[in-house]
Design an enzyme around this catalytic site. Structure first.
Site, PDB file in Angstrom:
ATOM      1  N   GLU A 206       0.816  -1.216   0.000  1.00  0.00           N
ATOM      2  CA  GLU A 206       0.000   0.000   0.000  1.00  0.00           C
ATOM      3  C   GLU A 206       0.849   1.265   0.000  1.00  0.00           C
ATOM      4  O   GLU A 206       0.600   2.211   0.745  1.00  0.00           O
ATOM      5  CB  GLU A 206      -0.965  -0.017   1.185  1.00  0.00           C
ATOM      6  CG  GLU A 206      -1.930  -1.186   1.122  1.00  0.00           C
ATOM      7  CD  GLU A 206      -2.991  -1.188   2.237  1.00  0.00           C
ATOM      8  OE1 GLU A 206      -2.735  -0.605   3.300  1.00  0.00           O
ATOM      9  OE2 GLU A 206      -4.054  -1.784   2.019  1.00  0.00           O
TER      10      GLU A 206
ATOM     11  N   ASP B 226      -8.505  -9.106   4.110  1.00  0.00           N
ATOM     12  CA  ASP B 226      -8.236  -7.957   4.971  1.00  0.00           C
ATOM     13  C   ASP B 226      -9.250  -7.821   6.098  1.00  0.00           C
ATOM     14  O   ASP B 226     -10.071  -6.915   6.076  1.00  0.00           O
ATOM     15  CB  ASP B 226      -8.236  -6.689   4.093  1.00  0.00           C
ATOM     16  CG  ASP B 226      -7.555  -5.528   4.790  1.00  0.00           C
ATOM     17  OD1 ASP B 226      -7.117  -5.708   5.932  1.00  0.00           O
ATOM     18  OD2 ASP B 226      -7.479  -4.448   4.179  1.00  0.00           O
TER      19      ASP B 226
ATOM     20  N   GLU C 289     -12.361  -2.114  12.364  1.00  0.00           N
ATOM     21  CA  GLU C 289     -12.426  -1.421  11.072  1.00  0.00           C
ATOM     22  C   GLU C 289     -13.594  -1.915  10.207  1.00  0.00           C
ATOM     23  O   GLU C 289     -14.382  -1.128   9.702  1.00  0.00           O
ATOM     24  CB  GLU C 289     -11.104  -1.608  10.311  1.00  0.00           C
ATOM     25  CG  GLU C 289     -11.130  -0.980   8.930  1.00  0.00           C
ATOM     26  CD  GLU C 289      -9.792  -1.067   8.206  1.00  0.00           C
ATOM     27  OE1 GLU C 289      -8.828  -1.624   8.765  1.00  0.00           O
ATOM     28  OE2 GLU C 289      -9.718  -0.568   7.064  1.00  0.00           O
TER      29      GLU C 289
HETATM   30  O1  GCW Z   1      -7.153  -2.858   6.403  1.00  0.00           O
HETATM   31  C1  GCW Z   1      -6.185  -2.051   5.849  1.00  0.00           C
HETATM   32  C2  GCW Z   1      -6.462  -0.695   6.428  1.00  0.00           C
HETATM   33  C3  GCW Z   1      -5.273   0.233   6.393  1.00  0.00           C
HETATM   34  C4  GCW Z   1      -4.087  -0.471   7.044  1.00  0.00           C
HETATM   35  C5  GCW Z   1      -3.802  -1.745   6.263  1.00  0.00           C
HETATM   36  C6  GCW Z   1      -2.665  -2.556   6.883  1.00  0.00           C
HETATM   37  C7  GCW Z   1      -2.323   0.496   8.351  1.00  0.00           C
HETATM   38  O2  GCW Z   1      -7.547  -0.142   5.752  1.00  0.00           O
HETATM   39  O3  GCW Z   1      -5.623   1.413   7.101  1.00  0.00           O
HETATM   40  O4  GCW Z   1      -2.941   0.362   7.112  1.00  0.00           O
HETATM   41  O5  GCW Z   1      -4.944  -2.565   6.255  1.00  0.00           O
HETATM   42  O6  GCW Z   1      -2.970  -3.522   7.576  1.00  0.00           O
HETATM   43  O7  GCW Z   1      -1.515  -2.239   6.692  1.00  0.00           O
END
Ligand code: GCW
Length: 702
Positions: free
Chosen positions: A312, A391, A419
């Site tokens: 990311e 995720d 989240e």
């Molecule tokens: O789930 C996603 C989140 C990001 C997060 C990423 C990760 C810290 O939306 O905010 O970044 O995973 O785990 O690195």
């Protein structure tokens, strides 16, 4: 009262003063020395002064004995029970002490008690806790709060407790400087950070101190103090702000918690002025060796680094044509002389995917990147794997990476911060989910040993989880979300615990004095709440369908045509992602048997994961006997009704639990009801319009 005076306004979570009532009413002898034994002494002293008991120690009359009344409770580290300590404990303690020491020792295949382990025994009216060392004593004392019956009543055989995992870690996604999009805490739903305020480490770390105490009471022993997305300000924690890191470490030390830092892989460039951060470059290696040495000069018990690389947008070894083993080993070698570890995250995937490209499957990514590297990592590298291949969705299969790297230390990463599970506005007790994950047998039950190897056994690098705490007065925004933090600690210590029993522990500690009916109601509201959340949100493992960016609330197509690899492929005929080997992305082939075949087979795939693995027509009949489309309608209506029942049940608690907790939860339940209704109606409407198939029960769909 506790050893730390808590700010008037801050909710005590699972350590209210009353939790110490029974222990505090006893005559307690504490033997041993060192920082952690002092912590235990302070706790007992504080509790005794509130509840009429007494801390017996050398300042007394030199013994725990006055007249014919010895200690009721004896707490000590194994090594401290010499003749003097035994004499101080008094003759009544002998039976329990002898038994506890025997159980703490080696026998047959059994090793002597480790530093973090403890034994509790009760004989002749005396309760004894023997800790392997200071940490074990601390955990043993907290154990007595969870189970006060260990301090009263008849004798009971010695129990030996040792953690299943050495590393039980919380990762804070806290930013030092407020991030323009993500705020002070990335994916934080409980206010600001308890460590940082608008660009600086807080001068007053007393919240951190109370937090450390809460964590110790649930068995956490590591904390990473900054976000894995390491921006410019945060990167400097590793260099110019080491004094501040040392202050935070000082707060955690009396609670047996070691501090870790998330670091930026490009630090040699960003902080060191080098032109490269190539892991094979000698200047880069020297830079990291120096950086690690400086950290350990400031924080001798520093835990290590956490790294999100090539993920990311974070920098990583790919920029130099190197792989993740090269990257992780670079940092591991710098930390090894000091005893530190690297948590290297396996959350690596293409976040710039073309949605038109059906051959790229995000679920495959972690395995494709990491499994081939098995055996290449240094011993002090821990590859940290998100529990599922996507995720942190409300339902995912277990990540196949966990079964694919036998020669690598792996940690399982869970997300305590909600989240994708209601953002601490919804009640969603995640203990049952985590328990399923940790008990999952990748090779099936009965294979490779009588019960089969479980995910928890594979996590030789322990468990890590994203914290849900902020500077909110309830710690977690939603008071009931405290239970998730508590349960994570308990399951990391003992993955076989029944999550429903862990919930009762938490309820017992958090609502002291509540009668059975109140406890039962709180339990009822929470225990099934994860499945309820699943019912009214994304169906059968398909995931996402949330609003892009902040990830709260429904938006079925919100991520459908984006670059993130998060698709459901709903059309007029059906829905789901074909991840089979036969016709799909081949992801099922990343699992060992039997799961590679169970997931592959439409006939055998469990209903709750059907849309994760298969694209099916709306009329496909599930094991449950209903069709996919009818299941979507039924679960969404049922999920909303379950929330209505939760809210009604909560109303019955008015006046029977503290008003502030009642009111905050009631307010959040209102929001949850509204949100669940929105989820229900949007999902049902979306799928009705796509499929044209009406609800067999004729309920209102728009
Ligand atoms: O789930 C996603 C989140 C990001 C997060 C990423 C990760 C810290 O939306 O905010 O970044 O995973 O785990 O690195």
């Amino acid at each position: 009262m506790s050893g730390i005076s808590s700010g008037v306004d801050i909710h005590p979570a699972w350590l209210p003063s009353e939790a110490f009532g029974v222990l505090g009413s006893k005559r307690t002898l504490v033997v041993g020395s060192g920082v952690l034994v002092e912590t235990v002494r302070d706790e007992v002293r504080g509790a005794s002064s509130s509840y009429g008991g007494r801390l017996l120690d050398g300042d007394d009359d030199g013994s725990g004995h006055d007249g014919d009344h010895g200690a009721d409770v004896v707490l000590g580290t194994g090594a401290a029970f010499g003749d003097d300590a035994r004499a101080a404990a008094g003759p009544e303690a002998k039976a329990a002490l002898d038994e506890a020491m025997a159980v703490a020792g080696s026998a047959g295949d059994r090793e002597p008690l480790g530093r973090e382990g403890f034994v509790v025994a009760r004989r002749a009216g005396v309760t004894v806790v023997v800790g392997g060392d200071g940490p074990g004593l601390l955990y043993g004392m907290f154990h007595l709060l969870r189970f006060p019956e260990l301090l009263t009543g008849p004798g009971r055989p010695a129990e030996r407790h040792e953690p299943a995992h050495d590393l039980r870690m919380l990762d804070h996604w806290d930013n030092v400087a407020v991030h323009p999009v993500m705020g002070q805490v990335e994916r934080g739903y409980a206010g600001g950070s308890i460590f940082y305020d608008d660009g600086e480490v807080r001068a007053d770390l007393s919240r951190g101190e109370q937090y450390a105490r809460l964590l110790a009471a649930t068995g956490i022993n590591r904390v990473a103090i900054n976000n894995v997305n390491v921006h410019a300000r945060e990167a400097r924690l590793l260099t110019e702000d080491l004094g501040e890191v040392a202050r935070i470490a000082e707060v955690f030390r009396p609670w047996s918690i070691r501090v870790h830092l998330s670091v930026n892989f490009a630090s040699p460039i960003v902080l060191g002025g080098l032109e490269t951060s190539d892991p094979l470059d000698e200047k880069v290696q020297a830079w990291w060796a120096d950086a690690a040495a400086r950290v350990y000069r400031a924080v001798p018990d520093f835990g290590g680094f956490v790294v999100k690389a090539d993920s990311e947008g974070q920098p990583g070894p790919f920029a130099y044509g190197r792989d993740h083993a090269d990257g992780a080993n670079l940092l591991a070698r710098a930390l090894a002389p000091h005893g530190g570890v690297v948590h290297w995250r396996a959350f690596v995937y293409n976040h710039r995917q073309d949605w038109r490209d059906r051959s790229t499957d995000r679920a495959r990514a972690a395995y494709d990147h990491f499994a081939p590297l098995d055996g290449r990592f240094e011993d002090n590298v821990i590859v940290q794997v998100k529990h599922g291949p996507m995720d942190f969705q409300v339902r995912e299969p277990v990540s196949p990476v966990l079964a694919a790297m036998p020669r690598t230390r792996l940690a399982v990463e869970l997300q305590v911060t909600q989240e994708y599970t209601g953002q601490q506005k919804h009640v969603c007790y995640l203990g049952p989910y985590w328990s399923e994950i940790l008990r999952f047998r990748p090779w099936g039950a009965g294979a490779l040993g009588s019960a089969g190897i479980a995910v928890s056994d594979l996590a030789r690098g322990g468990l890590a989880a994203v914290s849900n705490v902020g500077d909110d007065r309830f710690w977690t925004g939603h008071p009931l979300a405290q239970a998730n933090l508590y349960a994570f600690g308990r399951l990391a210590w003992e993955p076989e615990l029944d999550p429903s029993a862990v919930l009762d522990e938490w309820i017992g500690l958090t609502f002291p004095g509540a009668d059975d009916a109140v406890r039962a109601s709180v339990h009822e509201v929470m225990d099934g709440s994860w499945r309820t959340y699943e019912n009214y949100t994304a169906p059968m493992g398909v995931g996402f369908m949330v609003r892009p960016g902040h990830h709260y609330g429904p938006d079925v197509d919100g991520y459908e045509y984006t670059a993130w690899g998060t698709y459901h492929f709903a059309d007029r005929d059906g829905v789901g992602v074909d991840r089979t080997r036969a016709t799909g992305t081949g992801f099922t082939g990343q699992y060992p048997a039997p799961w590679r075949d169970i997931y592959e087979s439409l006939a055998q795939c469990p209903d709750e994961l059907l849309l994760f693995f298969h694209h099916v027509p709306y009329g496909h009949v599930l094991h449950s006997g209903t069709t996919v489309i009818q299941h979507i309608y039924d679960t969404h209506f049922a999920g909303f009704e379950e929330v209505e029942r939760m809210a009604e049940r909560w109303e019955t608690l008015k006046g029977r639990i503290p008003d502030d907790v009642f009111a905050r939860v009631a307010e959040r339940l209102d929001e949850q009801l509204g949100s669940a209704r929105e989820w229900r109606d949007r999902l049902c409407t979306y799928f009705y319009r796509k499929s044209g198939v009406p609800d067999a029960c004729g309920r209102t769909i728009y």
